[in-house]
Design a protein around this motif. Structure first.
Motif, short mmCIF file in Angstrom:
data_model
loop_
_atom_site.label_atom_id
_atom_site.label_comp_id
_atom_site.label_asym_id
_atom_site.label_seq_id
_atom_site.Cartn_x
_atom_site.Cartn_y
_atom_site.Cartn_z
N ALA A 1 38.26 26.65 20.88
CA ALA A 1 37.82 27.71 19.97
C ALA A 1 38.92 28.09 18.99
O ALA A 1 40.09 27.76 19.15
N SER A 2 38.52 28.84 17.98
CA SER A 2 39.44 29.33 16.96
C SER A 2 40.56 30.16 17.58
O SER A 2 40.35 30.92 18.52
N GLY A 3 41.77 29.99 17.04
CA GLY A 3 42.89 30.83 17.45
C GLY A 3 43.60 30.40 18.71
O GLY A 3 44.56 31.06 19.14
N VAL A 4 43.16 29.31 19.33
CA VAL A 4 43.85 28.83 20.54
C VAL A 4 45.26 28.38 20.16
O VAL A 4 45.46 27.69 19.16
N ILE B 1 38.15 25.83 26.08
CA ILE B 1 39.22 26.81 25.90
C ILE B 1 38.72 27.86 24.92
O ILE B 1 38.44 27.57 23.75
N GLY B 2 38.61 29.11 25.38
CA GLY B 2 38.01 30.18 24.61
C GLY B 2 38.92 30.76 23.53
O GLY B 2 40.12 30.49 23.47
N TYR B 3 38.32 31.60 22.73
CA TYR B 3 38.95 32.22 21.57
C TYR B 3 40.30 32.86 21.89
O TYR B 3 40.42 33.65 22.82
N ARG B 4 41.32 32.46 21.11
CA ARG B 4 42.66 33.02 21.18
C ARG B 4 43.34 32.89 22.54
O ARG B 4 44.26 33.65 22.87
N ALA B 5 42.92 31.95 23.33
CA ALA B 5 43.67 31.65 24.56
C ALA B 5 45.02 31.04 24.20
O ALA B 5 45.17 30.41 23.16
N THR B 6 45.99 31.24 25.07
CA THR B 6 47.33 30.69 24.86
C THR B 6 47.72 29.87 26.07
O THR B 6 47.61 30.33 27.21
N ILE B 7 48.18 28.63 25.82
CA ILE B 7 48.58 27.73 26.88
C ILE B 7 50.09 27.55 26.81
O ILE B 7 50.63 27.16 25.78
N LEU B 8 50.81 27.85 27.88
CA LEU B 8 52.26 27.76 27.89
C LEU B 8 52.76 26.36 28.24
O LEU B 8 51.98 25.52 28.69
N PRO B 9 54.05 26.09 28.03
CA PRO B 9 54.57 24.72 28.20
C PRO B 9 54.39 24.17 29.60
O PRO B 9 54.51 24.89 30.59
N GLY B 10 54.12 22.86 29.65
CA GLY B 10 54.10 22.16 30.93
C GLY B 10 52.89 22.40 31.79
O GLY B 10 52.82 21.90 32.92
N VAL B 11 51.90 23.11 31.28
CA VAL B 11 50.70 23.40 32.06
C VAL B 11 49.78 22.20 32.07
O VAL B 11 49.64 21.49 31.06
N SER C 1 38.52 33.70 26.87
CA SER C 1 39.11 34.23 25.65
C SER C 1 40.30 35.12 25.96
O SER C 1 40.29 35.89 26.92
N TYR C 2 41.35 34.98 25.16
CA TYR C 2 42.59 35.76 25.26
C TYR C 2 43.38 35.49 26.54
O TYR C 2 44.37 36.17 26.81
N ALA C 3 42.98 34.50 27.33
CA ALA C 3 43.75 34.18 28.54
C ALA C 3 45.13 33.64 28.15
O ALA C 3 45.29 32.99 27.11
N VAL C 4 46.13 33.93 28.97
CA VAL C 4 47.46 33.37 28.80
C VAL C 4 47.72 32.50 30.03
O VAL C 4 47.94 33.01 31.13
N VAL C 5 47.67 31.20 29.83
CA VAL C 5 47.73 30.26 30.96
C VAL C 5 49.18 29.87 31.20
O VAL C 5 49.79 29.16 30.40
N THR C 6 49.72 30.34 32.31
CA THR C 6 51.13 30.12 32.63
C THR C 6 51.35 29.09 33.73
O THR C 6 52.49 28.70 33.97
N ARG C 7 50.27 28.69 34.40
CA ARG C 7 50.40 27.73 35.50
C ARG C 7 49.20 26.79 35.49
O ARG C 7 48.21 27.02 34.80
#
Length: 216
Positions: free
Chosen positions: A71-74, A123-133, A143-149
């Motif tokens: 989605a947009s903003g990922v 992957i929903g709107y404005r979700a953020t995926i962190l390094p190495g995930v 939406s808006y999830a911050v995936v750290t693991r």
């Protein structure tokens, strides 16, 4: 009517804010599978802009599988964003050169490896995926999830930091779906199964198992 080709840039006639992503991404450290699409409110060019801190000297890669929906903003935050955390200072002295150029001699910045998104991931709107995930096949990122693991296959996750809300299916069903790996089938077979892929999981697996048995 023929199935749209994966080489098509804009698969929806007259609509240029949704693209098959592999046809617009040019960065050599980003790999995208067939039929993965990106939908943006402004421009599909925003996808690559939203892969942050991806530098050639870090060597990490963003790998996204087939049939994903983004989605947009990922945003994907890559390893170039990392700073030293166990040193006296986290400041990147060496980046600025000059007399600071040797500050990182015989040292390396921390890295968590490649970021990997499986197949059939939403992957929903404005979700953020962190390094190495690593995100497993069939997962849904809210939406808006911050995936750290890492995210298990066919899990639904949400929040900051993202937590598993629930699995999409029972464990035995997930195992059968992963075994089918339908996203690797020939396009003709995927097309044949498309009505079942958009329906009840039990009916899909029953048809798939029946076909396997008939071929045995």
């Amino acid at each position: 009517m023929a199935v749209v080709a994966p080489s098509t840039v804009f698969p929806l006639a007259g609509y240029e804010r949704l693209c098959f992503l592999k046809n617009v991404v040019t960065h050599p450290q980003i790999t995208i599978g067939d039929y993965t699409y990106y939908d943006d409110f402004e421009s599909v060019g925003n996808f690559q802009k939203n892969v942050r801190y991806l530098f050639d000297f870090t060597g990490d890669r963003l790998i996204i599988g087939k049939f994903c929906m983004i989605a947009s903003g990922v945003e994907f935050i890559m390893n170039g964003a990392n700073h030293l955390t166990t040193a006296v200072s986290a400041y990147p002295f060496a980046v600025f050169g000059g007399d600071w150029a040797t500050a990182m001699q015989d040292k390396t910045y921390p890295t968590k490896g490649d970021t990997v998104v499986g197949n059939d991931v939403w992957i929903g709107y404005r979700a953020t995926i962190l390094p190495g995930v690593t995100i497993g096949d069939g997962a849904i990122i809210g939406s808006y999830a911050v995936v750290t693991r890492n995210v298990p296959a066919y899990a639904i996750v949400g929040g900051n930091p993202a937590q598993v809300i629930r699995p999409r299916f029972e464990e035995a069903t997930i195992s059968q779906l992963l075994s089918s790996a339908w996203w690797e089938w020939p396009l003709e077979k995927i097309t044949h199964y498309a009505p079942l892929l958009t329906g009840d999981v039990t009916a899909f697996l029953a048809a798939y198992q029946a076909e396997k048995s008939s071929e045995a």
